[in-house]
Scaffold this motif. Structure first.
Motif, PDB file in Angstrom:
ATOM      1  N   ARG A  21      10.387  10.560  -2.218  1.00 58.67           N
ATOM      2  CA  ARG A  21      11.690  10.948  -1.183  1.00 58.67           C
ATOM      3  C   ARG A  21      11.757  13.230  -1.583  1.00 58.67           C
ATOM      4  NH1 ARG A  21      15.010  14.785  -1.072  1.00 58.67           N
ATOM      5  NH2 ARG A  21      16.516  14.179  -2.865  1.00 58.67           N
ATOM      6  N   PHE A  22      12.164  12.929  -3.353  1.00 61.51           N
ATOM      7  CA  PHE A  22      12.629  14.631  -3.629  1.00 61.51           C
ATOM      8  C   PHE A  22      11.481  15.416  -4.128  1.00 61.51           C
ATOM      9  CE2 PHE A  22      13.206  16.461  -7.686  1.00 61.51           C
ATOM     10  CZ  PHE A  22      14.792  16.463  -7.613  1.00 61.51           C
ATOM     11  N   ALA A  23      10.293  14.321  -5.009  1.00 55.57           N
ATOM     12  CA  ALA A  23       9.235  15.320  -5.301  1.00 55.57           C
ATOM     13  C   ALA A  23       8.338  16.105  -4.139  1.00 55.57           C
ATOM     14  CB  ALA A  23       8.251  14.172  -5.971  1.00 55.57           C
ATOM     15  N   THR A  24       8.343  15.512  -2.697  1.00 55.90           N
ATOM     16  CA  THR A  24       7.851  16.314  -1.375  1.00 55.90           C
ATOM     17  C   THR A  24       8.550  17.106  -0.889  1.00 55.90           C
ATOM     18  OG1 THR A  24       8.615  14.591  -0.115  1.00 55.90           O
ATOM     19  CG2 THR A  24       6.146  14.742  -0.831  1.00 55.90           C
ATOM     20  N   ASP A  25      10.184  17.272  -0.739  1.00 55.33           N
ATOM     21  CA  ASP A  25      11.274  18.037  -0.837  1.00 55.33           C
ATOM     22  C   ASP A  25      11.055  19.264  -1.578  1.00 55.33           C
ATOM     23  OD1 ASP A  25      11.911  16.282   1.876  1.00 55.33           O
ATOM     24  OD2 ASP A  25      13.674  15.966   1.360  1.00 55.33           O
ATOM     25  N   GLU A  26      11.512  18.403  -3.055  1.00 55.48           N
ATOM     26  CA  GLU A  26      11.435  19.408  -3.953  1.00 55.48           C
ATOM     27  C   GLU A  26      10.427  20.334  -3.939  1.00 55.48           C
ATOM     28  OE1 GLU A  26      14.842  20.875  -4.820  1.00 55.48           O
ATOM     29  OE2 GLU A  26      15.065  18.809  -3.498  1.00 55.48           O
ATOM     30  N   ALA A  31       0.759  -1.223  -0.125  1.00 59.52           N
ATOM     31  CA  ALA A  31       0.230  -0.092  -0.143  1.00 59.52           C
ATOM     32  C   ALA A  31       0.926   1.343   0.168  1.00 59.52           C
ATOM     33  CB  ALA A  31      -0.826   0.218   1.459  1.00 59.52           C
ATOM     34  N   LEU A  32       2.011   0.972   0.405  1.00 60.62           N
ATOM     35  CA  LEU A  32       3.189   2.933   0.789  1.00 60.62           C
ATOM     36  C   LEU A  32       3.565   3.086  -0.811  1.00 60.62           C
ATOM     37  CD1 LEU A  32       3.762   2.063   4.362  1.00 60.62           C
ATOM     38  CD2 LEU A  32       2.017   3.589   3.891  1.00 60.62           C
ATOM     39  N   ASP A  33       3.346   1.615  -1.394  1.00 64.36           N
ATOM     40  CA  ASP A  33       4.631   1.907  -2.383  1.00 64.36           C
ATOM     41  C   ASP A  33       4.119   2.839  -3.419  1.00 64.36           C
ATOM     42  OD1 ASP A  33       6.836   0.335  -2.094  1.00 64.36           O
ATOM     43  OD2 ASP A  33       5.898  -1.322  -3.610  1.00 64.36           O
ATOM     44  N   GLY A  34       2.761   2.648  -3.601  1.00 58.72           N
ATOM     45  CA  GLY A  34       1.702   3.344  -4.436  1.00 58.72           C
ATOM     46  C   GLY A  34       1.187   5.048  -3.650  1.00 58.72           C
ATOM     47  N   GLY A  35       0.802   4.618  -2.132  1.00 61.35           N
ATOM     48  CA  GLY A  35       1.060   5.654  -1.713  1.00 61.35           C
ATOM     49  C   GLY A  35       1.595   6.951  -1.137  1.00 61.35           C
ATOM     50  N   ARG A  36       3.418   6.305  -1.323  1.00 63.08           N
ATOM     51  CA  ARG A  36       4.070   6.905  -1.419  1.00 63.08           C
ATOM     52  C   ARG A  36       4.215   8.075  -2.879  1.00 63.08           C
ATOM     53  NH1 ARG A  36       7.783   2.810   0.668  1.00 63.08           N
ATOM     54  NH2 ARG A  36       7.462   3.846   2.747  1.00 63.08           N
ATOM     55  N   ILE A  37       3.942   7.407  -4.125  1.00 57.72           N
ATOM     56  CA  ILE A  37       4.007   7.492  -5.803  1.00 57.72           C
ATOM     57  C   ILE A  37       2.613   9.106  -5.377  1.00 57.72           C
ATOM     58  CG2 ILE A  37       3.266   7.155  -8.134  1.00 57.72           C
ATOM     59  CD1 ILE A  37       4.652   4.354  -7.663  1.00 57.72           C
ATOM     60  N   ASN A  38       1.385   8.340  -5.533  1.00 57.39           N
ATOM     61  CA  ASN A  38       0.361   9.021  -4.899  1.00 57.39           C
ATOM     62  C   ASN A  38       0.911  10.220  -4.091  1.00 57.39           C
ATOM     63  OD1 ASN A  38      -1.319   7.113  -6.020  1.00 57.39           O
ATOM     64  ND2 ASN A  38      -1.924   6.369  -3.762  1.00 57.39           N
ATOM     65  N   ILE A  39       1.669  10.413  -3.181  1.00 57.45           N
ATOM     66  CA  ILE A  39       1.722  11.356  -2.039  1.00 57.45           C
ATOM     67  C   ILE A  39       2.590  12.933  -3.180  1.00 57.45           C
ATOM     68  CG2 ILE A  39       3.233  11.537  -1.380  1.00 57.45           C
ATOM     69  CD1 ILE A  39       0.063  12.868   0.155  1.00 57.45           C
ATOM     70  N   ALA A  40       3.474  11.696  -4.212  1.00 61.24           N
ATOM     71  CA  ALA A  40       4.517  12.474  -4.694  1.00 61.24           C
ATOM     72  C   ALA A  40       3.733  13.070  -6.015  1.00 61.24           C
ATOM     73  CB  ALA A  40       5.732  11.881  -5.526  1.00 61.24           C
ATOM     74  N   THR A  41       2.886  12.640  -5.892  1.00 63.68           N
ATOM     75  CA  THR A  41       1.923  13.029  -7.433  1.00 63.68           C
ATOM     76  C   THR A  41       1.251  14.162  -7.003  1.00 63.68           C
ATOM     77  OG1 THR A  41       2.052  11.014  -8.170  1.00 63.68           O
ATOM     78  CG2 THR A  41       0.304  12.599  -9.655  1.00 63.68           C
ATOM     79  N   CYS A  42       0.306  14.474  -5.791  1.00 72.29           N
ATOM     80  CA  CYS A  42       0.052  15.390  -5.178  1.00 72.29           C
ATOM     81  C   CYS A  42       0.904  16.915  -4.950  1.00 72.29           C
ATOM     82  CB  CYS A  42      -0.649  15.188  -4.675  1.00 72.29           C
ATOM     83  SG  CYS A  42      -2.028  14.145  -4.179  1.00 72.29           S
TER      84      CYS A  42
END
Length: 450
Positions: free
Chosen positions: A416-421, A332-343
């Protein structure tokens, strides 16, 4: 000092000696990005009217007066309205070469929905802490409630890459509401992947339609990143096949408002092998909720603790097998990490476009701020960060779709990258607005990290 007011100063263009080669790269990039504005899509006047009247940009008035741009005594609302037409510029073409014809259609559908159903109301929802359930159900009517579920249970049967395109378009208008929608989809996809056929048929139809809303319950007060140490228990009752759940989950998005909770609980030994996953109905006896958290942002998304006190769960609500819960949680977290990066990408793209619109019309020292080289470099850096984040998201989504062995690592890197940047992009957009960026008259304020 809380804010830094970066006032652009005219910088003479050097003759590019060897020590300035890196600056030359920034210069070339900024010119290329600014030159690409001819490809940017400007929304219709009707959309602009909705945007201005929504509370995202307040106070509709004559936007043609040049004095609004230059007068230091003009109100923040006047400045905001004057720049509204520029603030709604949106880059929709940056990755079109990577999208399929279907994905272009998905993005168009999601963008239209976001423009009409999310953007006009997002600021009001945040201010009033309103959870827009009916709007979420409208999204489900377009297939956004079960993106990764099969058609036989009302789902859309799409890929993770398809979902990333859709969620970015929605997050451009409202990150908070879109983030909850991604969590609901994550829960539905777990039942689709790990549930029995009976569970799929019994549970998923009401989830894909969003007649029932779902929340994901993994984090606990003493168990965050170390998910394998969770303490919530699920014990068989003597003489029964039912499980009795006890424990507390923390920071649950949708807590108290959702109808269904996917709860990770310990059925066996310590560590990851002793965890199982349960489908728990909101009306279950012994299930209660803590107070709604008073958050700095994302206030349209309810968040609370979920408390389980001798909650009885029938065996048919065990998702997957006993001891498989940690595997389910990590997938679930694999998909969730992609989702939150997308947001994050969607919200940051909005910030870039809002900043582009503002500096194109705001004047200092007798010229538009965008004409200063320093501003151009800043915009170039911002858009580069957004595009790099977007590329990492697409890479992670396609890796997950293809079941690549590095999919989990790719998802973690994207997040990691998307949320920080994108956090930095939001801050930079606020700084480019100067003092006005700290006022709620400007939509960029809602997405700033402060």
């Amino acid at each position: 000092m809380l804010l830094q007011f970066n006032l652009p100063i005219p910088i003479p263009i050097p003759c590019f000696p060897t020590s300035s080669l890196i600056d030359m790269g920034s210069f070339q990039l900024s010119r290329a990005l600014l030159g690409s504005r001819r490809n940017w899509v400007v929304r219709s006047q009707a959309s602009l009217t909705r945007f201005c009247s929504s509370g995202v940009i307040k106070g509709v008035s004559d936007t043609s007066s040049p004095s609004v741009h230059e007068s230091p005594s003009a109100s923040a609302s006047e400045h905001a309205v004057a720049n509204a037409s520029e603030a709604i510029l949106k880059s929709r073409t940056w990755n079109e070469h990577q999208l399929t014809a279907d994905q272009l259609q998905f993005r168009s559908l999601a963008s239209d929905f976001a423009e009409n159903e999310l953007m006009p109301f997002a600021a009001q929802w945040d201010e009033q802490k309103h959870f827009p359930v009916e709007v979420l159900r409208k999204a489900a009517g377009l297939g956004f409630g079960g993106l990764y579920c099969g058609h036989d249970v009302g789902g859309s049967g799409l890929s993770r890459a398809d979902g990333a395109v859709i969620f970015e378009a929605l997050a451009y208008a409202d990150v908070s509401t879109t983030a909850y929608l991604t969590i609901h989809n994550m829960c539905a996809s777990l039942i689709e992947r790990y549930g029995t056929e009976d569970q799929r048929q019994d549970f998923l139809r009401e989830l894909t339609s969003m007649d029932l809303l779902a929340s994901y319950c993994l984090t606990e007060p003493n168990s965050g990143s170390d998910a394998a140490s969770l303490q919530t228990t699920a014990r068989r009752q003597a003489g029964s096949t039912d499980y009795i759940l006890n424990g507390e989950k923390a920071f649950i998005s949708g807590g108290g408002a959702a109808d269904v909770y996917l709860v990770m609980a310990r059925t066996g030994e310590a560590g990851p092998k002793g965890i199982s996953c349960f489908y728990v109905d909101k009306d279950s006896k012994g299930l209660s909720f803590g107070r709604q958290e008073d958050k700095l942002g994302w206030r349209s998304q309810p968040t609370s603790s979920v408390i389980l006190d001798d909650v009885r769960v029938p065996e048919r609500c065990l998702i997957g097998k006993e001891g498989e819960g940690f595997t389910i949680a990590m997938s679930a977290l694999d998909g969730g990490r992609i989702n939150i990066a997308t947001c994050s990408v969607g919200g940051a793209q909005f910030c870039v476009d809002a900043a582009q619109g503002y500096v194109s019309t705001r004047k200092q020292f007798g010229k538009a701020i965008i004409d200063f080289q320093n501003t151009q470099f800043k915009l170039a850096d911002m858009l580069t960060k957004v595009q790099a984040s977007r590329c990492l998201v697409l890479n992670a989504a396609t890796a997950l779709d293809s079941k690549a062995p590095w999919a989990s690592a790719s998802a973690a890197m994207a997040k990691r990258f998307a949320t920080d940047e994108c956090y930095n992009v939001a801050n930079d957009a606020l700084q480019l607005h100067g003092g006005y960026g700290y006022l709620k008259d400007y939509a960029v304020c809602e997405l700033s990290p402060f």
